[in-house]
Design a protein around this motif. Structure first.
Motif, PDB file in Angstrom:
ATOM      1  N   ASN A  46       0.951  -1.212   0.150  1.00 59.62           N
ATOM      2  CA  ASN A  46       0.038  -0.136   0.435  1.00 59.62           C
ATOM      3  C   ASN A  46       1.154   0.947   0.050  1.00 59.62           C
ATOM      4  N   LEU A  47       1.914   0.720   0.504  1.00 62.67           N
ATOM      5  CA  LEU A  47       3.019   2.477   0.614  1.00 62.67           C
ATOM      6  C   LEU A  47       2.963   2.675  -0.320  1.00 62.67           C
ATOM      7  N   THR A  48       3.585   1.981  -0.742  1.00 59.88           N
ATOM      8  CA  THR A  48       5.002   2.015  -2.280  1.00 59.88           C
ATOM      9  C   THR A  48       3.430   2.520  -3.065  1.00 59.88           C
ATOM     10  N   ARG A  49       2.141   2.041  -3.400  1.00 63.82           N
ATOM     11  CA  ARG A  49       1.562   2.857  -4.584  1.00 63.82           C
ATOM     12  C   ARG A  49       1.200   3.556  -4.249  1.00 63.82           C
ATOM     13  N   VAL A  50       1.201   4.215  -2.901  1.00 69.72           N
ATOM     14  CA  VAL A  50       0.872   5.893  -2.512  1.00 69.72           C
ATOM     15  C   VAL A  50       1.948   6.824  -2.894  1.00 69.72           C
ATOM     16  N   LEU A  51       3.621   6.336  -2.987  1.00 73.85           N
ATOM     17  CA  LEU A  51       4.155   7.338  -3.467  1.00 73.85           C
ATOM     18  C   LEU A  51       4.230   6.714  -5.155  1.00 73.85           C
ATOM     19  N   GLY A  52       3.999   5.489  -5.297  1.00 74.73           N
ATOM     20  CA  GLY A  52       4.239   5.463  -7.032  1.00 74.73           C
ATOM     21  C   GLY A  52       3.106   6.444  -7.670  1.00 74.73           C
ATOM     22  N   ASP A  53       1.331   6.883  -7.035  1.00 81.97           N
ATOM     23  CA  ASP A  53       0.971   7.748  -7.842  1.00 81.97           C
ATOM     24  C   ASP A  53       1.457   8.747  -7.513  1.00 81.97           C
ATOM     25  N   GLY A  54       1.954   8.953  -6.100  1.00 82.53           N
ATOM     26  CA  GLY A  54       2.266  10.310  -5.718  1.00 82.53           C
ATOM     27  C   GLY A  54       3.102  11.301  -6.833  1.00 82.53           C
ATOM     28  N   LEU A  55       4.089  10.246  -7.347  1.00 81.09           N
ATOM     29  CA  LEU A  55       5.653  10.310  -8.102  1.00 81.09           C
ATOM     30  C   LEU A  55       5.109  10.857  -9.682  1.00 81.09           C
ATOM     31  N   SER A  56       4.364   9.818  -9.895  1.00 79.06           N
ATOM     32  CA  SER A  56       3.620   9.568 -11.077  1.00 79.06           C
ATOM     33  C   SER A  56       2.619  10.526 -11.570  1.00 79.06           C
ATOM     34  N   GLN A  57       2.193  11.718 -10.628  1.00 78.27           N
ATOM     35  CA  GLN A  57       1.149  12.816 -11.337  1.00 78.27           C
ATOM     36  C   GLN A  57       2.457  13.657 -10.927  1.00 78.27           C
ATOM     37  N   ARG A  58       3.553  14.066 -10.280  1.00 75.24           N
ATOM     38  CA  ARG A  58       4.808  15.433 -10.357  1.00 75.24           C
ATOM     39  C   ARG A  58       5.773  15.198 -11.631  1.00 75.24           C
ATOM     40  N   LEU A  59       5.829  13.659 -11.722  1.00 77.51           N
ATOM     41  CA  LEU A  59       6.743  13.430 -12.817  1.00 77.51           C
ATOM     42  C   LEU A  59       6.448  13.636 -14.103  1.00 77.51           C
ATOM     43  N   GLY A  60       4.697  13.225 -14.168  1.00 78.23           N
ATOM     44  CA  GLY A  60       3.918  13.340 -15.386  1.00 78.23           C
ATOM     45  C   GLY A  60       4.570  12.143 -16.567  1.00 78.23           C
ATOM     46  N   GLN A  61       5.026  11.124 -15.412  1.00 76.49           N
ATOM     47  CA  GLN A  61       4.807   9.834 -16.358  1.00 76.49           C
ATOM     48  C   GLN A  61       4.115   9.187 -15.571  1.00 76.49           C
ATOM     49  N   PRO A  62       4.092   7.657 -16.006  1.00 77.65           N
ATOM     50  CA  PRO A  62       3.130   6.559 -15.537  1.00 77.65           C
ATOM     51  C   PRO A  62       4.415   6.200 -14.649  1.00 77.65           C
ATOM     52  N   VAL A  63       4.174   5.761 -13.013  1.00 74.64           N
ATOM     53  CA  VAL A  63       4.880   4.776 -12.194  1.00 74.64           C
ATOM     54  C   VAL A  63       4.292   3.506 -12.094  1.00 74.64           C
ATOM     55  N   VAL A  64       4.842   2.849 -12.806  1.00 80.83           N
ATOM     56  CA  VAL A  64       3.972   1.335 -13.028  1.00 80.83           C
ATOM     57  C   VAL A  64       5.354   0.645 -11.350  1.00 80.83           C
ATOM     58  N   ILE A  65       3.807  -0.604 -10.094  1.00 84.36           N
ATOM     59  CA  ILE A  65       4.370  -1.233  -9.819  1.00 84.36           C
ATOM     60  C   ILE A  65       5.076  -2.140 -10.344  1.00 84.36           C
ATOM     61  N   ASP A  66       6.025  -2.707  -9.563  1.00 82.17           N
ATOM     62  CA  ASP A  66       5.766  -4.079  -9.765  1.00 82.17           C
ATOM     63  C   ASP A  66       6.989  -4.804  -8.864  1.00 82.17           C
ATOM     64  N   PRO A  67       5.897  -5.915  -8.254  1.00 82.97           N
ATOM     65  CA  PRO A  67       6.253  -6.973  -7.547  1.00 82.97           C
ATOM     66  C   PRO A  67       7.371  -7.551  -7.999  1.00 82.97           C
ATOM     67  N   LYS A  68       8.442  -7.965  -7.321  1.00 82.37           N
ATOM     68  CA  LYS A  68       9.320  -9.147  -7.070  1.00 82.37           C
ATOM     69  C   LYS A  68       9.881  -9.592  -6.136  1.00 82.37           C
ATOM     70  N   PRO A  69       8.340 -11.292  -5.484  1.00 88.30           N
ATOM     71  CA  PRO A  69       8.631 -11.183  -4.329  1.00 88.30           C
ATOM     72  C   PRO A  69       9.887 -12.000  -4.110  1.00 88.30           C
ATOM     73  N   GLY A  70      10.048 -12.835  -2.878  1.00 92.11           N
ATOM     74  CA  GLY A  70      11.011 -14.069  -3.018  1.00 92.11           C
ATOM     75  C   GLY A  70      12.145 -13.424  -2.196  1.00 92.11           C
ATOM     76  N   ALA A  71      12.822 -14.701  -1.312  1.00 90.82           N
ATOM     77  CA  ALA A  71      13.336 -14.977  -0.691  1.00 90.82           C
ATOM     78  C   ALA A  71      13.616 -13.540   0.503  1.00 90.82           C
TER      79      ALA A  71
END
Length: 324
Positions: A46-71
Motif C-alpha cells: 500500500n505504501l508503494t502504491r501511495v508513493l508511486g501515485d504521487g511520483l506519477s503526478q509530479r513527474l508526468g509519467q506513469p509509475v508502474v508498481i512491479d512486485p518482485k517477491p522472494g527470499a
C-alpha cells in the motif's frame, strides 16, 4: 599512445560529460518501474502504491508498481541492482532486507550500500507488542515476569525466521534473561491469526494489529518506536515502560541501481519529499498508521542503514539467527 588517439579519447570524454546533463534533463520520457520486493497486499504494498501515485503526478509519467517477491526481498534487490541505471527502475526497499539480512545470510548477492544509489528514506512505522485481550499478561512487566517463571514455555509468533517479528522478541530475551519459544508462520497475518486462536501467547509485530486492538480482540503492551504512534497515542513506548533498548522502527526508502545519474537521483529525492508533504498523502499515511520519514535526504538514508545494521548485528549473532 598517438596524439590522434589521445585526441579521440578526450573528445569522447568531453562528449560524455555534455551528454549526461542532457540525458538527465530529458528524464523522464517514458514510464518508470517501481519495484516492491515482496508480494502484493499488506502495508508495504500500500505504501508503494501511495508513493508511486504521487511520483506519477509530479513527474508526468506513469509509475508502474512491479512486485518482485522472494527470499525475504533478496530477489527484488537483485533485480534492481542488475537493472539499467537510467532512472527508469527504482525500488522501495525495507530495513528488514537492507539492514538485517546481511547479518543473517551468508553470500548475500548484493551490498545494500555499495550496489545502489540511495534516493532517500520515505516512511517510518512503529512496531507493537500484542497479546490476546483475555490474556493474563496485562503489561510488559507481566510478560517479562511470566517468561522468567516459565523458561521455554511462553510462545511468540513471527512472520518467519529472521523477520522483525522474530528479532524483536530475540532482543527482549537478551535484555531480560528470558527464553521464549519461537513459532514461525508464513507472514504477519498468519502470526496474528495464531495469536487470536490461542496457538501463541504474544506477537511482536507491526501496526496492522491496531484494528484488532481497537476492536477489543487484542491488548497492546507497548510500541517499540522512539515516540508514541499517532494512530494509537494511548499506547506507551517501551522506553516509557522501562525498556529503552527494546526499540525497533521499520523504515522504507527508495533505491536505484548503482550509476544512476546524480541529477536523476536528486530530482527523485526532491519529488519524493514533495509527495510526502502533501495533505492528501499525509492523510493516507495516517490511515495506514505510518509517518513520513523525519529526513528524506540520501545522506540520512545511508546513515540509518549503517546505524541499524551495526545495532542489530550483535543481537542476531548472539541469538544465532541464520537464513540459508
Amino acid at each position: 599512445m598517438t596524439l590522434s588517439r589521445r585526441g579521440a579519447l578526450a573528445a569522447l570524454a568531453t562528449s560524455a560529460l555534455w551528454q549526461a546533463p542532457a540525458f538527465a534533463s530529458e528524464w523522464p520520457s517514458r514510464p518508470i518501474r517501481l519495484v516492491w520486493p515482496f508480494a502484493t497486499g499488506g502495508l508495504g504494498a500500500n505504501l508503494t502504491r501511495v508513493l508511486g501515485d504521487g511520483l506519477s503526478q509530479r513527474l508526468g509519467q506513469p509509475v508502474v508498481i512491479d512486485p518482485k517477491p522472494g527470499a525475504g526481498g533478496v530477489l527484488g534487490f537483485q533485480y534492481t541492482k542488475q537493472a539499467t541505471p537510467d532512472g527508469y527502475t527504482i525500488m522501495l526497499g525495507t530495513n528488514s532486507t537492507s539492514t538485517l539480512l546481511p547479518s543473517m545470510q551468508k553470500n548475500l548477492p548484493f551490498d545494500p550500500i555499495k550496489d545502489f544509489e540511495h534516493i532517500g528514506m520515505a516512511y517510518t512505522s512503529g512496531n507493537v507488542i500484542v497479546v490476546r485481550a483475555d490474556s493474563d499478561i496485562k503489561s510488559l512487566k507481566d510478560l517479562r515476569d511470566k517468561a522468567k517463571a516459565n523458561p521455554g514455555k511462553l510462545t511468540y509468533g513471527s512472520a518467519g525466521n529472521g523477520s522483525t517479528y522474530h528479532l524483536m522478541p530475540a532482543l527482549f530475551d537478551q535484555l531480560n534473561g528470558t527464553q521464549m519459544l519461537h513459532v514461525p508462520y508464513r507472514g504477519g497475518s498468519p502470526a496474528y491469526l495464531g495469536l487470536l486462536s490461542g496457538e501463541v501467547d504474544v506477537v511482536f509485530g507491526d501496526l496492522s494489529a491496531l484494528p484488532q486492538v481497537q476492536a477489543g480482540k487484542m491488548r497492546a503492551l507497548g510500541v517499540t518506536s522512539r515516540q508514541r504512534v499517532p494512530a494509537a497515542p494511548d499506547i506507551p513506548t517501551t522506553a516509557e515502560l522501562g525498556m529503552p533498548d527494546l526499540r525497533m522502527e521499520s523504515f522504507y526508502g527508495l533505491f536505484a541501481p548503482k550509476g544512476t545519474p546524480k541529477a536523476i537521483i536528486d530530482r527523485l529525492s526532491t519529488e519524493m519529499a514533495a509527495v510526502l508533504a502533501t495533505p492528501t498523502v499525509q492523510r493516507q499515511l495516517e490511515t495506514l498508521s505510518t509517518q513520513a520519514a523525519p529526513d528524506t535526504s540520501p545522506a540520512y538514508f545511508v546513515k540509518r542503514i549503517r546505524e541499524e545494521a551495526a545495532r542489530w548485528k550483535p543481537v542476531i549473532d548472539k541469538a544465532g539467527i541464520t537464513i540459508e
